[in-house]
Design a protein around this motif. Structure first.
Motif, short mmCIF file in Angstrom:
data_model
loop_
_atom_site.label_atom_id
_atom_site.label_comp_id
_atom_site.label_asym_id
_atom_site.label_seq_id
_atom_site.Cartn_x
_atom_site.Cartn_y
_atom_site.Cartn_z
N PRO A 2 58.56 80.64 40.79
CA PRO A 2 58.02 81.04 40.17
C PRO A 2 57.93 80.89 38.24
O PRO A 2 58.97 79.79 37.97
N LYS A 3 57.02 81.63 37.48
CA LYS A 3 57.05 81.51 36.02
C LYS A 3 58.00 81.46 35.44
O LYS A 3 58.45 80.77 34.76
N ASN A 4 59.20 82.53 35.86
CA ASN A 4 60.29 82.56 35.40
C ASN A 4 61.98 81.91 35.63
O ASN A 4 62.38 81.51 34.87
N TYR A 5 60.97 80.81 36.71
CA TYR A 5 62.39 79.74 36.97
C TYR A 5 62.67 78.88 35.57
O TYR A 5 61.52 77.90 35.44
N ILE A 6 63.37 78.47 35.36
CA ILE A 6 64.44 77.03 34.65
C ILE A 6 65.18 75.82 35.41
O ILE A 6 66.15 76.35 35.78
N LEU A 59 59.35 68.02 36.60
CA LEU A 59 58.60 68.53 35.53
C LEU A 59 60.10 69.48 35.09
O LEU A 59 60.67 70.20 36.11
N TYR A 60 60.17 70.15 33.73
CA TYR A 60 60.90 71.00 33.36
C TYR A 60 60.19 72.16 33.01
O TYR A 60 59.17 71.87 32.64
N VAL A 61 60.85 73.03 34.38
CA VAL A 61 60.06 74.37 34.30
C VAL A 61 60.79 75.17 33.64
O VAL A 61 61.79 75.21 34.04
N TYR A 62 59.99 76.12 32.64
CA TYR A 62 60.95 76.80 32.01
C TYR A 62 60.22 78.60 31.69
O TYR A 62 59.06 78.09 32.19
N VAL A 101 65.99 77.37 25.69
CA VAL A 101 64.93 76.42 26.64
C VAL A 101 65.58 75.32 26.92
O VAL A 101 65.43 75.24 28.01
N SER A 102 66.11 74.84 25.94
CA SER A 102 66.39 73.64 26.02
C SER A 102 67.56 73.03 26.33
O SER A 102 67.52 71.98 27.25
N MET A 103 68.48 74.00 26.49
CA MET A 103 69.86 73.64 26.55
C MET A 103 70.09 73.46 28.33
O MET A 103 71.03 72.94 28.59
N PRO A 104 68.84 73.70 28.67
CA PRO A 104 69.67 73.46 30.39
C PRO A 104 68.97 72.47 30.65
O PRO A 104 69.47 71.32 31.18
N LEU A 105 67.98 71.57 29.28
CA LEU A 105 67.97 70.67 29.68
C LEU A 105 68.69 69.54 29.37
O LEU A 105 68.82 68.38 30.21
N VAL A 106 69.33 70.05 28.26
CA VAL A 106 70.26 68.86 28.39
C VAL A 106 71.59 69.02 28.82
O VAL A 106 71.86 67.54 29.30
N THR A 136 68.66 67.09 19.95
CA THR A 136 69.16 66.63 19.12
C THR A 136 70.81 67.52 19.89
O THR A 136 71.82 67.51 18.81
N TRP A 137 71.02 67.22 21.17
CA TRP A 137 71.87 67.93 21.68
C TRP A 137 72.76 67.03 22.22
O TRP A 137 74.08 67.08 23.24
N LEU A 138 72.24 65.22 22.84
CA LEU A 138 72.61 64.91 23.95
C LEU A 138 74.10 64.23 23.25
O LEU A 138 74.01 63.55 21.86
N ASP A 139 74.41 63.03 23.77
CA ASP A 139 75.80 62.59 23.72
C ASP A 139 74.82 60.72 22.85
O ASP A 139 72.93 61.23 23.93
N SER A 140 75.64 60.15 22.67
CA SER A 140 74.77 59.21 22.10
C SER A 140 74.92 57.79 23.64
O SER A 140 73.29 56.88 23.32
N GLU A 141 75.46 58.24 24.00
CA GLU A 141 75.66 57.44 25.73
C GLU A 141 73.47 57.81 26.03
O GLU A 141 73.26 57.10 26.96
N ILE A 142 74.10 59.62 26.34
CA ILE A 142 72.42 59.34 26.76
C ILE A 142 71.66 59.62 25.96
O ILE A 142 70.18 58.43 26.46
N LEU A 143 71.13 59.44 24.83
CA LEU A 143 70.59 58.80 23.16
C LEU A 143 70.34 57.76 23.50
O LEU A 143 68.28 57.43 23.76
N GLU A 144 70.68 56.39 23.44
CA GLU A 144 70.77 55.25 23.94
C GLU A 144 69.46 55.47 25.48
O GLU A 144 68.84 53.92 24.85
N LYS A 145 69.47 56.32 26.54
CA LYS A 145 68.51 55.85 27.19
C LYS A 145 66.93 55.91 27.18
O LYS A 145 66.19 55.92 28.04
#
Length: 357
Positions: A2-6, A59-62, A101-106, A136-145
């Protein structure tokens, strides 16, 4: 879907793969931005053996649509949902702002990152702002990847069309349109937040000369080196189509960058000729096209130590670091003890003698 799925929709997944590519669509987009016909990214990337052997693809779908439903209609639908016990389903139908929208991706990255050595993004239009917000919301441990981010027609400082659209009543209340306004508060603050994070991925910026939605000053932030920009003949939407991958400069650049991303983590198998010196053998491996972009320095060794000969053998290692360490164990005369250090999130390695430590 569905188009509204995140959610994160994996279209390529293998438990052995140690790298992740995430595709993020833009305003009014969906999974069909990336897949569904031969010219789309998913259909092309999943045919690449190199991608299949090394990368998971998601795919990140929102939910996103240009014309936002009225607040009165929202209330009626919400009440109907409460009565029918379907409030959660109804809630998904409304646009929310880019940061939300970006928070579920985090959350998804927090859950998935441990499996992966690297994470790369290919993001179109507003999807690039969703990506930047998540970073901007990720911890450095993930940002390094997070090594690589392909920015396709992304309005880094907003778009004039959104500024005009915000003045139209049926569109103007859409929070995504409001946040896409040219030089608006949201993009200004987002760029400030992004600029303040200490660990940033390599971003390659694309702009299409036929793009009437995102102008060049927004697609290319100021002071970006030429080697990190790509101008194409695309409009805002054709950039996500790959008519001929052999000559498509965006697709070719993505494949080059993905190859570089995996270099430090690839399995290496090689034959060592009898009597070749430690340093010469390493340099001969680096001259191969496969390792283009890798730099190795030697620190604390004498010339005599670097010229210690190796015995004839076969070597197979799980990564470049393991490979460089195991070579020393195959010397005819004993090598001094050493360690291999890698500069974080780069392809620069140092083989450092520790005989005096």
């Amino acid at each position: 879907m569905p188009k509204n799925y995140i959610d994160m929709d994996f279209v390529l997944e293998n438990k052995k793969n140690r790298h992740l590519i995430i595709l993020v669509h833009g305003l009014n987009g969906s999974e069909s931005t990336w897949k569904g016909e031969d010219q789309r990214f998913v259909e092309n990337l999943t045919k690449e053996n190199y991608v299949k052997d090394n990368f998971d693809l998601a795919l990140y779908v929102y939910g996103t649509k240009i014309i936002e439903i009225s607040w009165f209609a929202r209330i009626i639908r919400l009440l109907r949902g409460l009565i029918n016990n379907k409030a959660k389903e109804d809630a998904k139908r409304f646009n929310v702002g880019i940061e939300k929208v970006s928070m579920p991706l985090v959350g998804q990255l927090n859950g998935y990152h441990e499996k992966y050595e690297t994470i790369s993004f290919i993001s179109h239009s507003m999807g690039g702002l969703v990506t930047k917000s998540a970073l901007t919301w990720l911890d450095s441990e993930i940002l390094e990847k997070v090594y690589f981010f392909m920015s396709l027609s992304v309005p880094h400082i907003g778009a004039h069309l959104a500024t005009l659209g915000a003045k139209i009543p049926v569109i103007g209340k859409n929070p995504q349109i409001m946040e896409l306004k040219s030089m608006g508060k949201f993009t200004t603050l987002l760029n400030q937040r992004y600029g303040s994070i200490k660990i940033q991925p390599k971003i390659v910026y694309q702009w299409g000369i036929q793009d009437d939605v995102v102008p060049q000053p927004s697609a290319y932030p100021a002071h970006i080196p030429n080697n990190l920009t790509i101008a194409t003949q695309d409009d805002h939407f054709s950039v996500v189509l790959i008519k001929n991958k052999r000559i498509n400069v965006v697709y070719k650049r993505i494949m080059e960058e993905l190859n570089i991303v995996t270099l430090p983590f690839l399995e290496i198998e090689a034959d060592i000729p009898e009597g070749i010196s430690f340093k010469v053998f390493i340099e001969s491996i680096l001259r191969s096209k496969r390792f283009n972009g890798i730099r190795i320095d030697f620190e604390g060794f004498t010339n005599k130590e670097l010229n210690i000969e190796l015995r004839e053998s076969k070597i197979k290692s799980k990564s470049l670091v393991d490979f460089l360490i195991e070579i020393g164990e195959l010397s005819i005369n004993k090598m001094p003890k050493y360690i291999v250090e890698r500069e974080k999130r780069t392809y620069n390695f140092t083989i450092k003698s520790i005989k005096n430590e």
